[in-house]
Design an enzyme around this catalytic site. Structure first.
Site, mmCIF file in Angstrom:
data_model
loop_
_atom_site.group_PDB
_atom_site.id
_atom_site.type_symbol
_atom_site.label_atom_id
_atom_site.label_comp_id
_atom_site.label_asym_id
_atom_site.label_seq_id
_atom_site.Cartn_x
_atom_site.Cartn_y
_atom_site.Cartn_z
ATOM 1 N N LYS A 114 18.140 81.665 57.085
ATOM 2 C CA LYS A 114 18.795 82.865 57.589
ATOM 3 C C LYS A 114 20.274 82.764 57.261
ATOM 4 C CE LYS A 114 17.415 86.607 59.782
ATOM 5 N NZ LYS A 114 16.172 87.339 59.482
ATOM 6 N N LYS A 133 13.523 81.368 52.721
ATOM 7 C CA LYS A 133 13.389 82.831 52.688
ATOM 8 C C LYS A 133 13.775 83.379 54.043
ATOM 9 C CE LYS A 133 12.194 86.619 50.575
ATOM 10 N NZ LYS A 133 13.442 87.216 51.143
ATOM 11 N N GLN A 137 12.100 81.968 61.565
ATOM 12 C CA GLN A 137 11.664 82.391 60.238
ATOM 13 C C GLN A 137 10.723 81.377 59.603
ATOM 14 O OE1 GLN A 137 13.295 85.457 59.127
ATOM 15 N NE2 GLN A 137 11.545 85.567 57.766
ATOM 16 N N GLY A 164 17.490 91.461 53.364
ATOM 17 C CA GLY A 164 18.322 92.191 54.311
ATOM 18 C C GLY A 164 17.918 91.934 55.746
ATOM 19 N N ASP A 165 18.780 92.339 56.662
ATOM 20 C CA ASP A 165 18.531 92.258 58.099
ATOM 21 C C ASP A 165 19.440 93.310 58.720
ATOM 22 O OD1 ASP A 165 18.998 90.793 60.977
ATOM 23 O OD2 ASP A 165 17.071 90.202 60.124
#
Length: 447
Positions: free
Chosen positions: A128, A92, A113, A167-168
């Protein structure tokens, strides 16, 4: 630097092998420094080769993205997905579209993360991804074609039970929508393979606000636990002007603070009367303009180009832009101006030297892996709602978010105190999350 032979050996091996991956090396060093007392207490960590397994991603995927611009000219970008660790759940983590995207940055973000997701208490692994594609200045049609081309390869590797991107930077609701539409066509299924979707097609209320709100909930909880204090009456500086920054301002103002700055890559605005958030939302969310436009309608505000917000005196500083935005000189300025708390809304915005200086001067430092975990927490809640086909109201999601952020603060402080690190939130967050991931890795054997 590192006292434990096991940690020192594998950090030095990594640094000798990948000296150019500076962001990743900083992240690994920070974690290794915090967890040394755990390594001394638990020899089975070395026996099971946990550190060398933990710093090597499970899978690194790189692919070409070919697409047509509006002039029907072929454009080529590079796409990535780093699936780092799935010991406690499916991978994730967000997708970032920005010219700076490369393997080092994504490895740093993916590694962080893993620990961030572990802190939430949810069953989420870490990963990621993204591309060096720059959405700025591109038409909606170009962004749609790029997102469709990107997902044409990525869809082979993701799914609600194996890898769930979100999203990022550079990837908001528009980009997620285009990618989900392409995923649905290619996979011929409607599943929770992406989070951050619109609420009308499987998304969650509160996801847009989650990282900024969660940051403030975390800082408020820490202030209350350590000093019986709150945001009320405090002067706050915020960097950035994307979703994280905007909703951190919104929640800090709701909690009684006066927020006086916002920024973008060109400079920052300072409003001594407090940021007019309605105007900022018009500029950034509706018009997609530059933060300098703020002074056109607020004559008492000032704009300073090519500068950072940290020169403005404040009680609480919230770096919410991007990595590498708070260096040691910025930390010195903040300390001399009396800052009491620094809470990271962005991923890795502070250098190790800046972090050490802040902690040495008794500034409460709230690390991003704990303080900005609200975004992935609500992504996890979105996955739950998607699986149940049962949407929750905004208030239901927000209540769960508040509880998760309070629990992260409690876990971090408890771990720090258990290992004689006082109230150090960075050490506590690293220790608490490392122990959770390590326990799962040992239980599942060598793989």
């Amino acid at each position: 630097m590192l006292k434990t032979k096991y940690a020192r050996k594998h950090y030095e091996d990594l640094a000798n092998r990948l000296p150019w991956q500076k962001e990743f090396l900083q992240s690994v060093l920070e974690v290794f420094q915090s967890i040394e007392p755990v390594l001394e207490e638990q020899p089975e960590i070395e026996q099971n080769g946990i550190l060398q397994r933990m710093i090597e991603p499970d899978r690194q995927i790189q692919f070409r993205v070919a697409w047509l611009d509006d002039a029907e000219k072929v454009q080529i970008n590079t796409g990535y997905r780093l699936e780092f660790n799935s010991a406690i759940g499916p991978y994730k983590g967000g997708l970032r579209f920005h010219p700076s995207v490369n393997q080092s940055i994504l490895k740093f973000l993916g590694f962080e993360q893993v620990f961030k997701n572990a802190l939430t208490g949810l069953w989420l692994g870490g990963g990621k991804g993204g591309s060096n594609f720059d959405p700025h200045g591109r038409s909606n049609s170009e962004i749609m074609r790029f997102c469709q081309a990107f997902m044409t390869e990525l869809y082979h590797h993701i799914g609600q039970n194996k890898d769930v991107p979100a999203g990022d930077i550079g990837v908001g609701a528009r980009e997620i929508g285009y990618m989900f539409g392409q995923y649905k066509r290619l996979a011929n299924e409607f599943t929770g393979a992406l989070t951050g979707k619109g609420v009308d097609f499987g998304g969650s209320y509160g996801r847009t606000e989650a990282t900024g709100y969660g940051l403030c909930y975390f800082v408020e909880e820490v202030l209350n636990k350590l000093h019986g204090d709150s945001f009320a009456g405090k002067t706050v500086t915020v960097s950035g002007s994307g979703n994280v920054a905007i909703f951190a301002v919104e929640k800090a103002q709701a909690l009684g603070a006066k927020v006086v700055t916002l920024s973008d890559s060109s400079g920052f605005v300072y409003d001594p009367n407090g940021i007019d958030l309605a105007e900022v939302k018009q500029i950034k969310l509706i018009r997609r303009g530059r933060i300098s436009e703020y002074v056109d309608t607020h004559p008492k505000a000032t704009y300073k180009a090519d500068a950072r917000v940290w020169e403005i005196p404040c009680d609480i500083a919230l770096p919410c832009a991007t990595q590498g935005e708070l260096e040691i000189e910025d930390a010195k300025t903040l300390i001399s101006n009396g800052v009491k708390v620094v809470g990271e809304g962005a991923n890795g915005p502070s250098s190790l030297e800046a972090i050490d200086l802040l902690r040495d001067n008794d500034v409460i430092f709230c690390p991003g892996k704990a303080a900005n975990a609200g975004g992935v927490a609500v992504s996890g809640l979105e996955m739950t709602q998607q699986s149940q086909r049962l949407p929750w109201t905004f208030n239901e999601v927000d209540e769960r978010l508040q509880r998760i952020m309070r629990e992260i603060a409690e876990r971090s402080l408890t771990a720090a105190q258990t290992y004689n690190r006082g109230n150090d939130l960075l050490d506590g967050a690293n220790i608490a999350s490392f122990k959770r991931v390590t326990g799962a890795m040992i239980a599942q054997g060598v793989y």
